[in-house]
Scaffold this active site. Sequence first.
Site, PDB file in Angstrom:
ATOM      1  N   TYR A  20       3.577   6.097  -7.231  1.00 43.25           N
ATOM      2  CA  TYR A  20       3.523   4.645  -7.430  1.00 43.25           C
ATOM      3  C   TYR A  20       3.844   3.939  -6.119  1.00 43.25           C
ATOM      4  O   TYR A  20       4.821   4.270  -5.439  1.00 43.25           O
ATOM      5  CB  TYR A  20       4.558   4.227  -8.497  1.00 43.25           C
ATOM      6  CG  TYR A  20       4.614   2.726  -8.700  1.00 43.25           C
ATOM      7  CD1 TYR A  20       3.918   2.124  -9.735  1.00 43.25           C
ATOM      8  CD2 TYR A  20       5.356   1.908  -7.841  1.00 43.25           C
ATOM      9  CE1 TYR A  20       3.950   0.746  -9.909  1.00 43.25           C
ATOM     10  CE2 TYR A  20       5.389   0.535  -8.004  1.00 43.25           C
ATOM     11  CZ  TYR A  20       4.688  -0.034  -9.042  1.00 43.25           C
ATOM     12  OH  TYR A  20       4.709  -1.400  -9.204  1.00 43.25           O
ATOM     13  N   GLU A  46      -0.269  -3.653  -6.774  1.00 44.93           N
ATOM     14  CA  GLU A  46       0.268  -2.437  -7.366  1.00 44.93           C
ATOM     15  C   GLU A  46      -0.788  -1.340  -7.306  1.00 44.93           C
ATOM     16  O   GLU A  46      -1.918  -1.554  -7.746  1.00 44.93           O
ATOM     17  CB  GLU A  46       0.642  -2.735  -8.816  1.00 44.93           C
ATOM     18  CG  GLU A  46       1.596  -1.727  -9.400  1.00 44.93           C
ATOM     19  CD  GLU A  46       1.940  -2.099 -10.835  1.00 44.93           C
ATOM     20  OE1 GLU A  46       3.102  -2.421 -11.091  1.00 44.93           O
ATOM     21  OE2 GLU A  46       1.043  -2.060 -11.696  1.00 44.93           O
TER      22      GLU A  46
END
Length: 378
Positions: A102, A190
Amino acid sequence: MKIHEFQAKELFEQYAIPTVRGKICKDQDSAAIAYSEIKPKAAVIKAQVLTGGRGKAGGVKIANNEDEVRQKTKEILGMNIKGNIVNKVMIVPAYPIKRECYLGMTIDRNKRCVVVITSKAGGVEIEEIAAFAPQKINRYLIDASIGIPDFKARNIALSLFDEMDQVKQTARVIQNMYRLMLEKDASLIEINPLIEDDKGIIIALDGKMTFDDNALFKHPDIAHLAELSDEEIKENEAKTKGFSYIQLTGSIGCMVNGAGLAMATLDLIKLYGGDPANFLDIGGSSNPQKVIEAMQLLTSDPKVKVILINIFGGITRCDDVANGLLAAFKQIKISVPIVIRLTGTNEDEGNKIIADSGFIRSEDMTQAIQKAVELSKI
Ligand code: GDP
Ligand code: MN
């Protein structure tokens, strides 16, 4: 403002962030055509909706041949993912994933700076990692006067990868993301997952971006990407008429003069167990045309079971408002009950004017709101 994955990936490409772009398809046939450029390799079919968690909801599927592409496209189109109906999918070549992690960037409002968030536990939603394994999340605050120099970028990348090759690639991704964030006034970028493929290449497999609405005027290229929801279309229409209108989910339609009074009205509705259908500040005018437009706005919402008009006459005179209301209701038919509270300047004259109008009148705000809540529950 949010944008779709495929739009975010176009921006990634402009900013030299390695990613996989695909074709956008709205039906099975175009999906099959898109797949003809990928076969015989596998493809991933991804729902394009403005929300995360598509994978978990079944909106991301791998297909190994044309039949599967058609079948899975059919399954995903029309799906409802967290209230968003899927009307297009992206068909991309499937990548062999060695590692998923991530990488995100957003604004830390308390520290007033950009924060880079990383986690080796990529793939699943970051909210889940944050809730169940917060120790797996790393946060790096960025000093705006320094930005992200090479050493800092590598330091951040080291939280995701151990080998220098991947660290260097990821460091570049981080620096390019930061440039994208600043230049386009993004409030969130993101990449989940950021992957290392079987050849050691770092790639952004997913992309989510949110932009600061107040900066959109500086970025027409971004503003034109906006895909408005039905709700936003209605809110924008209201804005062009000079109202400030926000659609909510309840059944009490509210028309109030002044934003402060409108907020107090919503608070009281909630306090007495009701649910407002909207926030609507019609401003200081008593112009009948404005009242008509406001009523049309309220009654166009099928959830509205009762209308609550809460007017405090200051500069606006209650008799003007009352005349405006009467003129308005001569022109439009309303089938739901209307509760009205009219106080302030010239209230006696105002209330006299609407005495025979069939409105449910109350001089007291609390009583008016309680009455509206009661009627909304019938
Ligand atoms: P999200 O659930 O909305 O965040 O959608 P993602 O784009 O992140 O996809 C969900 C998951 O599907 C990812 O975490 C991956 O595990 C998987 N996935 C997506 N694209 C690919 C791909 O090209 N190859 C493989 N093998 N898996 C993929
Ligand atoms: Mn994702």
